[in-house]
Design an enzyme around this catalytic site. Structure first.
Site: not given
Length: 415
Positions: A63, A69, A72, A146, A247, A274, A294, A342, A368
């Protein structure tokens, strides 16, 4: 003034780190670099000026905006050491929490790319500019597209600039424009402007047609739906609420759902905490009775609709509940044969403590964030659970974020 530095390892954010702890973004282990120390930074940081002795693992970033940026963190590392570094993020977090568990090799789940992008829009010379913030800065790095996103999102900056114009083009309040690739087309949600005039709202409705958008929303309020912005979830088709959780990649979601289903095994009654809009609930409902909990009403509405429109699923019931303020207690948990959770990046500390008090035989945790996952895993371990399998999943390629699926089992408990 630059100094010559030796790079010993990669840090948690993908930056090179010297033996004495100086962080050098863009440097790799084994390299000799010239870098300028930055005053007043904690931990100490240095700006990379030149790589004097490059690592054999260094590759060319793909990139043109990489390095300026802030999107990443690590495009310049070869695939094999990159995968090892990401797996080690999970191994290290568990070790710091005192957890021993087998960690599988990293599963690549990038697929065709990220299916959602959030762009910042600011006024610039010649009109609005759309892009990402520079690393550790509020300066905007304008982009043409992107390359880590799905091809359908390559025109997202053009769309962000266009939809910003009726709202001032980012010249007043800065705007955030979220664009999601769906089977019905692009789904756009604009945030940051506040209440808009009727004239601006009508202009956005017209732009939805001109830009061939599936749906356009302002702060989650739908202005027009031209086609249902559907997201495949196994055999089901979900229409998430505007700006709702999703996701990062389609392959990532399918991989996580598969691991969750495998993790609960033959459990009959599964509790999905969740749950969001229910990607896991719908996958589980192929063979299990599911109760989804949730806090967001719109997500549960989307799940219930997808469930009712998908023939052949087992029962899926829903419950709206703030699991941070009111986690399910042990007697509620014990009605189920397996629990899936989650949570957002901050983790599920309060809920994990209650699960640790329960008698549920199998718990599948999805996260995550390696740090919060390890903390929650330690709580479950204190309650007698054994973490028997951990799988890191890479749907956030080139970033320090890694998805994790862990299977916990209470020894001696079978249902």
């Amino acid at each position: 003034m630059s100094d010559v530095m030796e790079i010993a390892r990669l840090g948690l954010r993908g930056d090179g780190v010297t033996p004495d702890g100086v962080v050098v973004p863009g440097a790799l282990p084994g390299e000799t670099v010239r870098a300028a120390p930055e005053e007043g930074t904690r931990p100490p940081r240095a700006r990379l000026d030149a790589v004097l002795t490059p690592s054999a693992d260094r590759i060319a970033p793909f990139c043109p905006s990489f390095g300026t940026c802030g999107g990443c963190a690590i495009q310049h590392l070869a695939p094999a050491p990159y995968a090892a570094w990401k797996r080690d993020l999970v191994v290290g977090a568990l070790a710091r929490a005192g957890i021993e568990a087998p960690v599988a090799p990293l599963v690549d789940a990038h697929g065709t790319g990220r299916r959602r992008i959030t762009l910042h829009v600011r006024a610039g010379e010649g009109g609005p500019q759309a892009g990402f913030m520079a690393a550790r800065s509020h300066a905007l790095v304008a982009i043409d597209h992107c390359p880590v996103t799905e091809p359908a999102l390559h025109r997202a900056p053009e769309i962000a600039r266009a939809v910003s114009r009726p709202l001032g083009g980012g010249g007043g309040k800065p705007l955030d424009v979220q664009v999601t690739a769906t089977t019905g087309g692009l789904d756009v949600d604009i945030r940051g402007h506040g209440p808009a005039s009727e004239r601006a709202r009508q202009a956005l409705v017209l732009l939805a047609g001109d830009l061939d958008l599936a749906r356009i929303s302002l702060h989650g309020e739908v202005l027009i739906v031209r086609r249902p912005p559907e997201i495949p979830a196994g055999r089901s088709r979900l229409v998430p609420p505007s700006g709702g959780f999703l996701q990062a990649t389609a392959v990532g979601e399918a991989t996580l759902a598969r691991l969750v289903v495998e993790g609960v095994g033959k459990a009959k009654r599964v509790l999905d905490l969740f749950s969001g809009a229910g990607a896991f609930s719908l996958a589980l409902a192929e063979a299990h009775t599911v109760h989804a909990v949730e806090g967001e009403a719109g997500a549960l509405t989307a799940l219930d609709r997808a469930f009712r429109e998908t023939p052949g699923l087992r029962t899926v019931t829903t419950e709206r509940r703030d699991l941070f303020r009111r986690p399910l207690l042990a007697p509620e948990l014990d009605r189920h044969d397996a629990v899936v959770f989650d949570p957002p990046r901050a983790g599920a500390e309060a809920q994990s403590a209650r699960i640790a008090e329960s008698k549920v035989p199998v718990v599948v945790g999805v996260s995550c964030d390696a740090g919060s996952f390890a903390r929650d895993a330690a709580l479950l371990a204190q309650g007698g659970y054994r973490l028997e399998a951990v799988t890191p999943v890479d749907q956030f390629r080139h970033s320090p974020h890694v998805e994790i699926v862990g299977v916990f089992r209470r020894p001696g408990k079978k249902r």
